[in-house]
Design a protein around this motif. Structure first.
Motif, PDB file in Angstrom:
ATOM      1  N   HIS A  84       0.824  -1.218   0.000  1.00 53.49           N
ATOM      2  CA  HIS A  84       0.000   0.000   0.000  1.00 53.49           C
ATOM      3  C   HIS A  84       0.855   1.263   0.000  1.00 53.49           C
ATOM      4  O   HIS A  84       0.484   2.266  -0.615  1.00 53.49           O
ATOM      5  CB  HIS A  84      -0.949  -0.029   1.198  1.00 53.49           C
ATOM      6  N   VAL A  85       1.981   1.223   0.673  1.00 56.52           N
ATOM      7  CA  VAL A  85       2.893   2.370   0.627  1.00 56.52           C
ATOM      8  C   VAL A  85       3.360   2.610  -0.798  1.00 56.52           C
ATOM      9  O   VAL A  85       3.423   3.756  -1.268  1.00 56.52           O
ATOM     10  CB  VAL A  85       4.097   2.141   1.557  1.00 56.52           C
ATOM     11  N   ARG A  86       3.650   1.536  -1.523  1.00 56.98           N
ATOM     12  CA  ARG A  86       4.049   1.686  -2.926  1.00 56.98           C
ATOM     13  C   ARG A  86       2.908   2.302  -3.747  1.00 56.98           C
ATOM     14  O   ARG A  86       3.138   3.107  -4.650  1.00 56.98           O
ATOM     15  CB  ARG A  86       4.422   0.326  -3.512  1.00 56.98           C
ATOM     16  N   GLY A  87       1.689   1.898  -3.434  1.00 58.90           N
ATOM     17  CA  GLY A  87       0.546   2.466  -4.151  1.00 58.90           C
ATOM     18  C   GLY A  87       0.402   3.959  -3.915  1.00 58.90           C
ATOM     19  O   GLY A  87       0.085   4.725  -4.839  1.00 58.90           O
ATOM     20  N   GLU A  88       0.625   4.385  -2.672  1.00 58.16           N
ATOM     21  CA  GLU A  88       0.583   5.819  -2.383  1.00 58.16           C
ATOM     22  C   GLU A  88       1.676   6.566  -3.146  1.00 58.16           C
ATOM     23  O   GLU A  88       1.485   7.699  -3.578  1.00 58.16           O
ATOM     24  CB  GLU A  88       0.724   6.038  -0.882  1.00 58.16           C
ATOM     25  N   GLU A  89       2.810   5.924  -3.337  1.00 54.08           N
ATOM     26  CA  GLU A  89       3.878   6.541  -4.125  1.00 54.08           C
ATOM     27  C   GLU A  89       3.450   6.710  -5.583  1.00 54.08           C
ATOM     28  O   GLU A  89       3.765   7.714  -6.220  1.00 54.08           O
ATOM     29  CB  GLU A  89       5.146   5.697  -4.032  1.00 54.08           C
ATOM     30  N   PHE A  90       2.729   5.723  -6.125  1.00 56.77           N
ATOM     31  CA  PHE A  90       2.246   5.849  -7.500  1.00 56.77           C
ATOM     32  C   PHE A  90       1.269   7.022  -7.621  1.00 56.77           C
ATOM     33  O   PHE A  90       1.268   7.742  -8.618  1.00 56.77           O
ATOM     34  CB  PHE A  90       1.574   4.556  -7.942  1.00 56.77           C
ATOM     35  N   VAL A  91       0.424   7.204  -6.609  1.00 56.18           N
ATOM     36  CA  VAL A  91      -0.501   8.345  -6.611  1.00 56.18           C
ATOM     37  C   VAL A  91       0.283   9.648  -6.552  1.00 56.18           C
ATOM     38  O   VAL A  91      -0.030  10.621  -7.258  1.00 56.18           O
ATOM     39  CB  VAL A  91      -1.480   8.232  -5.429  1.00 56.18           C
ATOM     40  N   ARG A  92       1.317   9.674  -5.707  1.00 60.19           N
ATOM     41  CA  ARG A  92       2.140  10.881  -5.589  1.00 60.19           C
ATOM     42  C   ARG A  92       2.833  11.205  -6.916  1.00 60.19           C
ATOM     43  O   ARG A  92       2.962  12.361  -7.291  1.00 60.19           O
ATOM     44  CB  ARG A  92       3.163  10.683  -4.463  1.00 60.19           C
ATOM     45  N   ARG A  93       3.261  10.194  -7.627  1.00 65.63           N
ATOM     46  CA  ARG A  93       3.842  10.425  -8.958  1.00 65.63           C
ATOM     47  C   ARG A  93       2.810  11.041  -9.899  1.00 65.63           C
ATOM     48  O   ARG A  93       3.148  11.868 -10.752  1.00 65.63           O
ATOM     49  CB  ARG A  93       4.337   9.110  -9.556  1.00 65.63           C
ATOM     50  N   ALA A  94       1.567  10.614  -9.758  1.00 60.98           N
ATOM     51  CA  ALA A  94       0.510  11.171 -10.617  1.00 60.98           C
ATOM     52  C   ALA A  94       0.351  12.669 -10.385  1.00 60.98           C
ATOM     53  O   ALA A  94       0.128  13.432 -11.335  1.00 60.98           O
ATOM     54  CB  ALA A  94      -0.811  10.449 -10.369  1.00 60.98           C
ATOM     55  N   TRP A  95       0.458  13.124  -9.126  1.00 59.04           N
ATOM     56  CA  TRP A  95       0.377  14.567  -8.858  1.00 59.04           C
ATOM     57  C   TRP A  95       1.475  15.288  -9.636  1.00 59.04           C
ATOM     58  O   TRP A  95       1.230  16.334 -10.240  1.00 59.04           O
ATOM     59  CB  TRP A  95       0.568  14.869  -7.382  1.00 59.04           C
ATOM     60  N   SER A  96       2.690  14.752  -9.624  1.00 60.65           N
ATOM     61  CA  SER A  96       3.803  15.417 -10.299  1.00 60.65           C
ATOM     62  C   SER A  96       3.629  15.425 -11.807  1.00 60.65           C
ATOM     63  O   SER A  96       4.267  16.220 -12.504  1.00 60.65           O
ATOM     64  CB  SER A  96       5.129  14.745  -9.930  1.00 60.65           C
ATOM     65  N   ARG A  97       2.765  14.562 -12.328  1.00 57.86           N
ATOM     66  CA  ARG A  97       2.502  14.518 -13.765  1.00 57.86           C
ATOM     67  C   ARG A  97       1.294  15.360 -14.164  1.00 57.86           C
ATOM     68  O   ARG A  97       0.859  15.314 -15.302  1.00 57.86           O
ATOM     69  CB  ARG A  97       2.276  13.074 -14.211  1.00 57.86           C
ATOM     70  N   GLY A  98       0.737  16.113 -13.218  1.00 63.16           N
ATOM     71  CA  GLY A  98      -0.361  17.012 -13.531  1.00 63.16           C
ATOM     72  C   GLY A  98      -1.739  16.520 -13.150  1.00 63.16           C
ATOM     73  O   GLY A  98      -2.720  17.253 -13.288  1.00 63.16           O
ATOM     74  N   THR A 154      -6.899   9.056  -0.335  1.00 60.33           N
ATOM     75  CA  THR A 154      -7.168   9.498   1.034  1.00 60.33           C
ATOM     76  C   THR A 154      -5.928   9.343   1.910  1.00 60.33           C
ATOM     77  O   THR A 154      -5.569  10.249   2.682  1.00 60.33           O
ATOM     78  CB  THR A 154      -8.339   8.699   1.622  1.00 60.33           C
ATOM     79  N   ALA A 155      -5.258   8.211   1.804  1.00 62.95           N
ATOM     80  CA  ALA A 155      -4.071   7.975   2.621  1.00 62.95           C
ATOM     81  C   ALA A 155      -2.927   8.897   2.221  1.00 62.95           C
ATOM     82  O   ALA A 155      -2.162   9.353   3.079  1.00 62.95           O
ATOM     83  CB  ALA A 155      -3.643   6.516   2.490  1.00 62.95           C
ATOM     84  N   GLU A 156      -2.788   9.180   0.932  1.00 58.99           N
ATOM     85  CA  GLU A 156      -1.656   9.975   0.472  1.00 58.99           C
ATOM     86  C   GLU A 156      -1.815  11.453   0.807  1.00 58.99           C
ATOM     87  O   GLU A 156      -0.847  12.126   1.170  1.00 58.99           O
ATOM     88  CB  GLU A 156      -1.505   9.797  -1.045  1.00 58.99           C
ATOM     89  N   THR A 157      -3.033  11.976   0.710  1.00 61.44           N
ATOM     90  CA  THR A 157      -3.234  13.414   0.891  1.00 61.44           C
ATOM     91  C   THR A 157      -3.177  13.863   2.346  1.00 61.44           C
ATOM     92  O   THR A 157      -3.034  15.062   2.607  1.00 61.44           O
ATOM     93  CB  THR A 157      -4.575  13.855   0.277  1.00 61.44           C
ATOM     94  N   VAL A 158      -3.279  12.952   3.307  1.00 62.72           N
ATOM     95  CA  VAL A 158      -3.192  13.365   4.713  1.00 62.72           C
ATOM     96  C   VAL A 158      -1.772  13.777   5.080  1.00 62.72           C
ATOM     97  O   VAL A 158      -1.541  14.331   6.155  1.00 62.72           O
ATOM     98  CB  VAL A 158      -3.686  12.251   5.661  1.00 62.72           C
ATOM     99  N   ARG A 159      -0.821  13.547   4.192  1.00 58.39           N
ATOM    100  CA  ARG A 159       0.572  13.892   4.476  1.00 58.39           C
ATOM    101  C   ARG A 159       0.809  15.396   4.448  1.00 58.39           C
ATOM    102  O   ARG A 159       1.807  15.873   4.977  1.00 58.39           O
ATOM    103  CB  ARG A 159       1.497  13.246   3.432  1.00 58.39           C
ATOM    104  N   TYR A 160      -0.089  16.158   3.828  1.00 55.27           N
ATOM    105  CA  TYR A 160       0.182  17.567   3.564  1.00 55.27           C
ATOM    106  C   TYR A 160      -0.556  18.464   4.553  1.00 55.27           C
ATOM    107  O   TYR A 160      -1.731  18.228   4.865  1.00 55.27           O
ATOM    108  CB  TYR A 160      -0.249  17.924   2.133  1.00 55.27           C
ATOM    109  N   PRO A 161       0.107  19.518   5.049  1.00 56.43           N
ATOM    110  CA  PRO A 161      -0.559  20.441   5.977  1.00 56.43           C
ATOM    111  C   PRO A 161      -1.681  21.223   5.312  1.00 56.43           C
ATOM    112  O   PRO A 161      -2.620  21.653   5.968  1.00 56.43           O
ATOM    113  CB  PRO A 161       0.575  21.370   6.430  1.00 56.43           C
ATOM    114  N   HIS A 162      -1.574  21.452   4.022  1.00 58.88           N
ATOM    115  CA  HIS A 162      -2.661  22.065   3.259  1.00 58.88           C
ATOM    116  C   HIS A 162      -2.609  21.529   1.842  1.00 58.88           C
ATOM    117  O   HIS A 162      -1.610  20.932   1.421  1.00 58.88           O
ATOM    118  CB  HIS A 162      -2.571  23.593   3.279  1.00 58.88           C
ATOM    119  N   LEU A 163      -3.682  21.726   1.111  1.00 51.27           N
ATOM    120  CA  LEU A 163      -3.790  21.204  -0.244  1.00 51.27           C
ATOM    121  C   LEU A 163      -4.075  22.345  -1.219  1.00 51.27           C
ATOM    122  O   LEU A 163      -4.571  23.411  -0.820  1.00 51.27           O
ATOM    123  CB  LEU A 163      -4.908  20.164  -0.323  1.00 51.27           C
TER     124      LEU A 163
END
Length: 395
Positions: free
Chosen positions: A39-53, A80-89
């Motif tokens: 699941h941690v790897r999956g959150e990393e894939f989501v995070r990569r998607a943010w960097s791709r726009g 949901t799991a990935e976005t809780v890492r950020y103080p704001h969005l």
């Protein structure tokens, strides 16, 4: 633990056949100790998607388009799991997260099926292309610099939303027309107010962008309708048919108006199409697909003229000195001073759109082939028309 995950990912994520998925799923299903890291790897894939726009709503849309609802629930859990890492969005993300589907439960009893579904999702996420960003990614320097102060929806937008909701819910075409007409006038007035305030205060606000889903079926007609709504509200729209969305570029009040109006007009148009189609079927017709396609094409084309005409009428009245009295507006401009302000904003929107999309192509649209569908679609657009009677604008 990690070697098992690496073996599973190597087998499943870089091949396009089901055999690789089965191999990877078998490896993961046999090793419960790998679950958390998977699941941690999956959150990393989501995070990569943010960097791709990509943004949360984009991921949900593409997963629903390419996979199924169970995969949508899985990606919702990862988001949901990935976005809780950020103080704001970034702006607009809160609304997208609030409308996420219910996230899937982790580690179901059928471990093989669950692992197979996860790997299929990860394969899709890994292959996502880079798209034009419609805002900064979370956690980046640009996000911190451009983060606006939090604020609630304006009373004007609340009123517009209520008018459109009533227009969608009424069973009387004349009432729907009056309500939608009033909503468009308020949108145009709100846009003018914001432009005048920005000019008076020398605001350094710049155009932004948002993405709006354009889903099958009949996505071409829907994209044309969205383009008409965007143009009438001083925005520019670029359709990405492969990804199933249109990017709309404009100033924030205008983007909000486009989202509200397009959604409402699509609801009204679909309801009118369903009613007209039922009458056609009662008469013995069976060409449903061609009828719907022609209906929505006519609906979009006619509304393009009506929307543009209504906006032009409100703008002309405001520039003549009646801005303070139109649709409850509070700002007013000296006669002849509004058009230069709007022209400057148009230039800013055009430059932003060209910078975001330096290469665009024109899509040839297949013509409507069903006369009854075209006639009924035109009539439905007239019932939902924006503004008073006036000369049409050919598109």
């Amino acid at each position: 633990m990690e070697p098992v995950i690496d073996q599973a990912f190597a087998a499943a994520l870089y091949a396009q056949d089901d055999t690789g998925l089965d191999t990877g799923a078998s490896l993961l299903a046999a090793d419960p100790a790998a679950d958390d890291e998977v699941h941690v790897r999956g959150e990393e894939f989501v995070r990569r998607a943010w960097s791709r726009g990509w943004q949360p709503a984009d991921l949900v849309r593409i997963v629903r388009r390419e996979r199924d609802e169970s995969a949508v629930a899985l990606v919702a859990a990862l988001i949901t799991a990935e976005t809780v890492r950020y103080p704001h969005l970034p702006p607009r993300w809160a609304g997208q997260l609030a409308t996420l589907p219910a996230p899937a439960a982790r580690n179901r009893p059928d471990r093989f099926s669950y692992a197979s579904a996860l790997l299929g999702l990860y394969r899709l996420l890994l292959g996502l292309p880079v798209i034009e960003p419609a805002g900064p990614a979370p956690g980046t320097a640009a996000d911190r610099v451009h983060q606006p102060p939090a604020h609630g929806e304006s009373r004007m937008l609340t009123r517009i939303r209520a008018l459109l909701a009533k227009a969608e819910g009424t069973g009387f075409p004349e009432e729907a027309e009056a309500l939608t007409t009033k909503a468009q006038e308020l949108m145009a007035r709100h846009s003018i107010d914001e432009a005048l305030i920005a000019a008076r205060t020398h605001s350094d606000g710049t155009p932004g962008a948002c993405r709006i889903g354009v889903d099958a079926p009949y996505e071409t007609a829907k994209a044309i309708l969205l383009d008409a709504v965007a143009s009438a509200n001083r925005c520019q729209a670029v359709w990405n048919s492969e990804a199933g969305f249109t990017t709309v570029v404009g100033f924030e009040p205008d983007l909000e108006a486009v989202e509200l109006l397009f959604t409402s007009l699509l609801v009204q148009g679909t309801a009118a199409m369903t009613k007209a189609e039922a009458g056609q079927r009662a008469g013995g017709r069976k060409r449903t697909k061609t009828f719907r396609q022609s209906f929505l094409m006519a609906y979009a084309q006619r509304l393009g003229s009506r929307l543009a005409s209504g906006t032009a009428r409100v703008t002309a009245a405001a520039d003549a000195g009646g801005a303070g009295d139109m649709a409850g507006g509070t700002e007013s401009a000296a006669p002849g001073t509004l058009l230069p302000v709007l022209a400057a904003r148009h230039v800013a929107v055009t430059e932003t759109a060209e910078r975001m999309f330096p290469k665009t192509t024109t899509t040839r649209v297949r013509g409507a082939t069903d006369l009854d569908g075209w006639t009924h679609g035109t009539a439905a657009a007239d019932r939902a028309r924006m503004g008073a009677n006036g000369p049409g604008i050919d598109r």
